[in-house]
Design a protein around this motif. Structure first.
Motif, PDB file in Angstrom:
ATOM      1  N   ILE A 188       0.839  -1.203   0.000  1.00 32.28           N
ATOM      2  CA  ILE A 188       0.000   0.000   0.000  1.00 32.28           C
ATOM      3  C   ILE A 188       0.876   1.255   0.000  1.00 32.28           C
ATOM      4  CG2 ILE A 188      -1.725   1.299   1.313  1.00 32.28           C
ATOM      5  CD1 ILE A 188      -2.688  -1.463   2.399  1.00 32.28           C
ATOM      6  N   ARG A 189       1.904   1.228   0.826  1.00 28.28           N
ATOM      7  CA  ARG A 189       2.803   2.396   0.929  1.00 28.28           C
ATOM      8  C   ARG A 189       3.542   2.639  -0.376  1.00 28.28           C
ATOM      9  NH1 ARG A 189       5.115   6.007   0.482  1.00 28.28           N
ATOM     10  NH2 ARG A 189       6.568   7.188   1.796  1.00 28.28           N
ATOM     11  N   GLU A 190       4.041   1.581  -1.021  1.00 27.96           N
ATOM     12  CA  GLU A 190       4.765   1.724  -2.283  1.00 27.96           C
ATOM     13  C   GLU A 190       3.836   2.175  -3.402  1.00 27.96           C
ATOM     14  OE1 GLU A 190       8.065   1.014  -5.178  1.00 27.96           O
ATOM     15  OE2 GLU A 190       7.599   2.075  -3.333  1.00 27.96           O
ATOM     16  N   SER A 191       2.588   1.730  -3.377  1.00 27.18           N
ATOM     17  CA  SER A 191       1.621   2.179  -4.376  1.00 27.18           C
ATOM     18  C   SER A 191       1.409   3.678  -4.277  1.00 27.18           C
ATOM     19  CB  SER A 191       0.289   1.437  -4.194  1.00 27.18           C
ATOM     20  OG  SER A 191      -0.645   1.817  -5.179  1.00 27.18           O
ATOM     21  N   HIS A 192       1.363   4.185  -3.046  1.00 27.46           N
ATOM     22  CA  HIS A 192       1.179   5.624  -2.872  1.00 27.46           C
ATOM     23  C   HIS A 192       2.419   6.399  -3.317  1.00 27.46           C
ATOM     24  CE1 HIS A 192      -0.419   9.352  -1.393  1.00 27.46           C
ATOM     25  NE2 HIS A 192       0.621   9.529  -0.619  1.00 27.46           N
ATOM     26  N   ARG A 193       3.594   5.843  -3.102  1.00 28.97           N
ATOM     27  CA  ARG A 193       4.817   6.522  -3.562  1.00 28.97           C
ATOM     28  C   ARG A 193       4.832   6.624  -5.078  1.00 28.97           C
ATOM     29  NH1 ARG A 193       9.227   5.687  -6.248  1.00 28.97           N
ATOM     30  NH2 ARG A 193       8.686   3.494  -6.584  1.00 28.97           N
ATOM     31  N   LEU A 194       4.524   5.516  -5.742  1.00 25.50           N
ATOM     32  CA  LEU A 194       4.637   5.460  -7.195  1.00 25.50           C
ATOM     33  C   LEU A 194       3.457   6.101  -7.913  1.00 25.50           C
ATOM     34  CD1 LEU A 194       6.271   4.336  -9.612  1.00 25.50           C
ATOM     35  CD2 LEU A 194       4.966   2.211  -9.383  1.00 25.50           C
ATOM     36  N   PRO A 201      10.148  11.408  -3.824  1.00 28.25           N
ATOM     37  CA  PRO A 201       9.776   9.997  -4.007  1.00 28.25           C
ATOM     38  C   PRO A 201      10.118   9.430  -5.382  1.00 28.25           C
ATOM     39  CG  PRO A 201       8.020  11.172  -2.888  1.00 28.25           C
ATOM     40  CD  PRO A 201       8.981  12.213  -3.377  1.00 28.25           C
ATOM     41  N   MET A 202      10.380  10.292  -6.377  1.00 28.02           N
ATOM     42  CA  MET A 202      10.730   9.819  -7.718  1.00 28.02           C
ATOM     43  C   MET A 202      12.152  10.206  -8.103  1.00 28.02           C
ATOM     44  SD  MET A 202       8.139   8.083  -8.674  1.00 28.02           S
ATOM     45  CE  MET A 202       8.529   7.823 -10.406  1.00 28.02           C
ATOM     46  N   ASP A 203      12.950  10.632  -7.155  1.00 21.04           N
ATOM     47  CA  ASP A 203      14.316  11.060  -7.409  1.00 21.04           C
ATOM     48  C   ASP A 203      15.281   9.900  -7.149  1.00 21.04           C
ATOM     49  OD1 ASP A 203      16.849  12.197  -7.481  1.00 21.04           O
ATOM     50  OD2 ASP A 203      16.231  14.039  -6.469  1.00 21.04           O
ATOM     51  N   PRO A 204      16.069   9.464  -8.153  1.00 19.55           N
ATOM     52  CA  PRO A 204      17.017   8.356  -7.953  1.00 19.55           C
ATOM     53  C   PRO A 204      18.031   8.629  -6.845  1.00 19.55           C
ATOM     54  CG  PRO A 204      16.787   8.884 -10.293  1.00 19.55           C
ATOM     55  CD  PRO A 204      16.081   9.971  -9.526  1.00 19.55           C
ATOM     56  N   LYS A 205      18.191   9.885  -6.476  1.00 20.02           N
ATOM     57  CA  LYS A 205      19.109  10.206  -5.382  1.00 20.02           C
ATOM     58  C   LYS A 205      18.606   9.643  -4.059  1.00 20.02           C
ATOM     59  CE  LYS A 205      19.422  14.571  -4.228  1.00 20.02           C
ATOM     60  NZ  LYS A 205      19.791  16.000  -4.304  1.00 20.02           N
ATOM     61  N   VAL A 221      15.665   7.264  -4.080  1.00 19.98           N
ATOM     62  CA  VAL A 221      14.951   6.005  -4.325  1.00 19.98           C
ATOM     63  C   VAL A 221      15.627   5.266  -5.478  1.00 19.98           C
ATOM     64  CG1 VAL A 221      12.729   4.949  -4.888  1.00 19.98           C
ATOM     65  CG2 VAL A 221      12.787   7.082  -3.592  1.00 19.98           C
ATOM     66  N   ASP A 222      16.077   4.069  -5.209  1.00 20.92           N
ATOM     67  CA  ASP A 222      16.684   3.247  -6.249  1.00 20.92           C
ATOM     68  C   ASP A 222      15.618   2.796  -7.245  1.00 20.92           C
ATOM     69  OD1 ASP A 222      18.729   1.679  -7.526  1.00 20.92           O
ATOM     70  OD2 ASP A 222      17.818  -0.086  -6.582  1.00 20.92           O
ATOM     71  N   ASP A 223      15.882   3.027  -8.542  1.00 21.72           N
ATOM     72  CA  ASP A 223      14.945   2.645  -9.600  1.00 21.72           C
ATOM     73  C   ASP A 223      13.527   3.106  -9.249  1.00 21.72           C
ATOM     74  OD1 ASP A 223      13.943   1.580 -11.907  1.00 21.72           O
ATOM     75  OD2 ASP A 223      14.139  -0.520 -11.310  1.00 21.72           O
ATOM     76  N   PRO A 224      13.308   4.414  -9.177  1.00 18.04           N
ATOM     77  CA  PRO A 224      12.032   4.939  -8.651  1.00 18.04           C
ATOM     78  C   PRO A 224      10.802   4.597  -9.474  1.00 18.04           C
ATOM     79  CG  PRO A 224      13.359   6.698  -9.605  1.00 18.04           C
ATOM     80  CD  PRO A 224      14.237   5.490  -9.565  1.00 18.04           C
ATOM     81  N   SER A 225      10.963   4.234 -10.747  1.00 18.28           N
ATOM     82  CA  SER A 225       9.800   3.917 -11.573  1.00 18.28           C
ATOM     83  C   SER A 225       9.304   2.494 -11.369  1.00 18.28           C
ATOM     84  CB  SER A 225      10.128   4.129 -13.060  1.00 18.28           C
ATOM     85  OG  SER A 225      10.390   5.502 -13.305  1.00 18.28           O
ATOM     86  N   ALA A 226      10.043   1.700 -10.600  1.00 19.25           N
ATOM     87  CA  ALA A 226       9.659   0.312 -10.354  1.00 19.25           C
ATOM     88  C   ALA A 226       8.797   0.215  -9.098  1.00 19.25           C
ATOM     89  CB  ALA A 226      10.902  -0.560 -10.202  1.00 19.25           C
ATOM     90  N   TYR A 227       7.858  -0.743  -9.120  1.00 15.09           N
ATOM     91  CA  TYR A 227       6.994  -1.007  -7.959  1.00 15.09           C
ATOM     92  C   TYR A 227       7.664  -2.077  -7.109  1.00 15.09           C
ATOM     93  CZ  TYR A 227       2.787  -2.309  -5.301  1.00 15.09           C
ATOM     94  OH  TYR A 227       1.889  -2.586  -4.299  1.00 15.09           O
ATOM     95  N   SER A 262       4.530  12.598   5.641  1.00 15.00           N
ATOM     96  CA  SER A 262       3.825  13.343   4.595  1.00 15.00           C
ATOM     97  C   SER A 262       3.720  12.550   3.303  1.00 15.00           C
ATOM     98  CB  SER A 262       4.538  14.670   4.312  1.00 15.00           C
ATOM     99  OG  SER A 262       4.313  15.595   5.342  1.00 15.00           O
ATOM    100  N   PHE A 263       4.592  11.546   3.134  1.00 10.59           N
ATOM    101  CA  PHE A 263       4.563  10.711   1.943  1.00 10.59           C
ATOM    102  C   PHE A 263       3.819   9.396   2.168  1.00 10.59           C
ATOM    103  CE2 PHE A 263       8.889  12.716   0.714  1.00 10.59           C
ATOM    104  CZ  PHE A 263       8.253  13.767   0.074  1.00 10.59           C
ATOM    105  N   ALA A 264       3.221   9.202   3.342  1.00  7.30           N
ATOM    106  CA  ALA A 264       2.696   7.889   3.718  1.00  7.30           C
ATOM    107  C   ALA A 264       1.353   7.552   3.081  1.00  7.30           C
ATOM    108  CB  ALA A 264       2.590   7.780   5.234  1.00  7.30           C
ATOM    109  N   ASP A 265       0.455   8.527   2.976  1.00  8.94           N
ATOM    110  CA  ASP A 265      -0.876   8.263   2.431  1.00  8.94           C
ATOM    111  C   ASP A 265      -1.477   9.580   1.944  1.00  8.94           C
ATOM    112  OD1 ASP A 265      -2.298   9.639   4.579  1.00  8.94           O
ATOM    113  OD2 ASP A 265      -1.993   7.884   5.834  1.00  8.94           O
ATOM    114  N   PRO A 266      -2.632   9.534   1.270  1.00  2.00           N
ATOM    115  CA  PRO A 266      -3.208  10.757   0.691  1.00  2.00           C
ATOM    116  C   PRO A 266      -4.178  11.490   1.599  1.00  2.00           C
ATOM    117  CG  PRO A 266      -4.432   8.880  -0.097  1.00  2.00           C
ATOM    118  CD  PRO A 266      -3.382   8.333   0.822  1.00  2.00           C
ATOM    119  N   PHE A 267      -4.191  11.167   2.887  1.00  2.00           N
ATOM    120  CA  PHE A 267      -5.237  11.689   3.757  1.00  2.00           C
ATOM    121  C   PHE A 267      -4.824  12.916   4.566  1.00  2.00           C
ATOM    122  CE2 PHE A 267      -6.065   7.069   3.308  1.00  2.00           C
ATOM    123  CZ  PHE A 267      -7.201   7.191   2.505  1.00  2.00           C
TER     124      PHE A 267
END
Length: 559
Positions: free
Chosen positions: A408-414, A454-458, A460-466, A491-496
């Protein structure tokens, strides 16, 4: 390190940030007493350096944030369209971060915005919200205008930020935010009924497209919280037409809101789009009011009958005991703080919010699981090991599923349902980032970019991957003290949302997502009907981001 030396507000300090860097993020820290700083900084030398650094904070010169060229009247709108416009919002937020850095500005048709990419810097904004913070719902002017036109007094309180908002929130908080665990059995029962018919409705008979099945599921789950039973709109054999129409009207109202907010002329000229929005809002309020009013009346009548039968007065009963394990609307009736009319008037907006936002999150989660079958297999193995076919009915069970929570957490990041979260303050604020000070005047939109770090390779390793493994406890612990730990920021955990204006139903929504996903993945393999569709969809902005077109799914019984 956790400390509370700033206005009594708990602050989470990443281990990678030194006290000197921390003190340099907020001028307010210059007022911290030496005694309290000594509890945080063990070295006298370090303390001296800290105070010296703090004394220079106020000397920062306020600078304008970098931004695209700002034209008269339209502001940065030409650049916004050049980058793809509304339907490319995710790409725009990523691109702006790459082009302008961790703080930048925009200005669309007179509305200035200061965008922050570092959530730790954004925390300094949250700490200055004040007693009655401005909520994000106030920016959704379509709802505000509708409530005003219809003279919906109680609904209006939910989109204000004064004492009246506090009164509204307080009247609803205890039985939604604090009591969420008591609704788990009802949520689990609704989830089981949803899963029982999922394969039949989606795959065998093709009665319901999977994305619509998810929206109806969200309605069934939240209805179980509100009224104790599921209306089973996911089952074509027993579904109620009114309930299905409510789900459709809610989806339409939210989607049309996105169109109207991005084109204010829709309301000015009362276009067909705006008229459709009002028609769909009328449907949701009519249904929500009628359902809640009739149910609340029955509860009140039963309550009066119980008093007569037992010969008991209100004073002779334990109010806490009498509220255990009963539906949300019944709790509100028994508390007797709101009239039945007020309860009914609140139910429409609650049902709308409870259905659509949760459905957005779940639709992205199931899309990511379908696109990554190896992840889904690993999740099914965890569920088999921990639950062995059982429903999730307790918070202890929820906490025993780290891989599900990581999915669930990774889905929200991506794939977050929105690429940003925003706040407005009633006072001017100076925001310090990387040695620069930026001023946001009172009322300026201040946003956190959810597509930057959350999408910066600096970070997150391979940020486009789930890869849910990123958020398993060992991985989180391994990042501690490194720059990458920023992706674990709440702040990055969920959309609420966060802070005092965090979504009223956030705890319930998270529970619904966990419980339903645990049930569905134990019972079914969720797959793309046509793997070629993988390259055909893209995020499209309505009120929130949707996959458009949403791929067709097929469900096969899990062995």
């Amino acid at each position: 390190c956790h400390c509370d030396f700033h206005s009594g507000y708990p602050i989470s300090i990443p281990a990678s940030v030194s006290p000197c860097e921390l003190i340099n993020t907020d001028p307010a820290y210059t007022e911290v007493s030496t005694k309290r700083l000594e509890s945080m900084v063990s070295s006298r030398t370090a303390l001296t350096l800290l105070l010296a650094r703090a004394s220079t904070t106020a000397a920062f010169t306020v600078v304008d944030p970098p931004m695209p060229f700002k034209w008269p009247v339209v502001g940065t709108l030409p650049d916004f369209f050049a980058r793809g416009g509304v339907d490319s919002l995710s790409e725009i937020y990523e691109g702006m971060y790459n082009d302008y850095g961790t703080v930048y500005g925009t200005s669309l048709m007179g509305e200035d915005e200061l965008v922050i990419c570092d959530p730790n810097v954004y925390d300094t904004v949250l700490r200055k919200e004040g007693k009655f913070p401005i909520g994000g719902a106030e920016s959704a002017t379509t709802f505000v205008d509708y409530y005003t036109e219809k003279n919906l007094t109680l609904a209006m309180k939910s989109v204000t930020h004064g004492p009246e908002w506090k009164e509204w929130r307080t009247s609803l908080d205890a039985d939604m935010v604090a009591a969420w665990k008591s609704y788990l059995p009802a949520i689990a029962d609704a989830a089981a009924k949803i899963s029982n018919v999922a394969g039949y409705e989606v795959t065998e008979q093709k009665n319901i497209a999977f994305v619509d099945f998810v929206s109806r599921s969200a309605f069934d789950l939240f209805s179980a919280v509100m009224y104790g039973t599921s209306p089973q709109t996911t089952c074509s054999l027993v579904s109620d037409d009114e309930g299905i129409e409510f789900v459709k009207a809610t989806q339409n109202a939210f989607d049309l809101t996105g169109e109207i907010l991005t084109n204010p002329l829709e309301k000015v000229f009362e276009t067909d789009t705006y008229k459709k929005f009002k028609v769909n809002m009328d449907k949701t309020f009519s249904f929500g009011y009628k359902q809640a009013f009739e149910y609340a009346e029955r509860v009140q009548e039963e309550q009066e009958a119980e008093k007569v039968m037992e010969g008991a007065s209100d004073e002779s009963k334990c109010p806490v005991q009498s509220l255990k394990n009963i539906p949300y609307v019944a709790r509100l009736v028994k508390r007797n703080k709101l009239t039945i009319n007020e309860i009914a008037s609140t139910s429409g907006p609650l049902l709308m919010a409870g259905v659509d936002t949760t459905a957005y999150v779940m639709s992205w989660l199931y899309l990511n699981l379908a696109f990554n079958p190896e992840v889904q297999t690993t999740l099914a193995q965890e569920l088999k090991s921990v639950l062995n076919g059982a429903d999730v009915t307790t918070s202890e069970q929820m906490n025993s599923l780290p891989y599900l929570k990581a999915c669930i957490r990774e889905s929200h990041r991506l794939t977050p349902p929105t690429p940003f979260t925003s706040k407005k303050l009633e006072n001017d604020v100076d925001i310090i980032d990387n040695g620069n000070s930026y001023r946001a005047n009172a009322g300026t939109k201040i946003s956190l970019n959810l597509r930057a770090f959350p999408m910066d390779p600096k970070y997150v390793d391979d940020p486009s991957a789930y890869r849910p493994e990123r958020f398993l406890p060992p991985a989180v612990e391994g990042r501690r003290g490194t720059p990458s730990e920023v992706i674990d920021h709440p702040s990055f955990a969920d959309p609420f949302g966060r802070g005092k204006r965090r979504c009223l139903g956030s705890n319930v929504a998270v529970a619904e997502i966990v419980v339903l996903t645990a049930r569905l993945v134990q019972d079914w393999e969720i797959s793309l009907l046509d793997p070629m569709q993988a390259a055909q969809w893209k995020p499209k902005q309505k009120l929130m981001l949707k996959a458009d077109p949403y791929p067709d799914m097929t469900l096969a019984r899990r062995r």
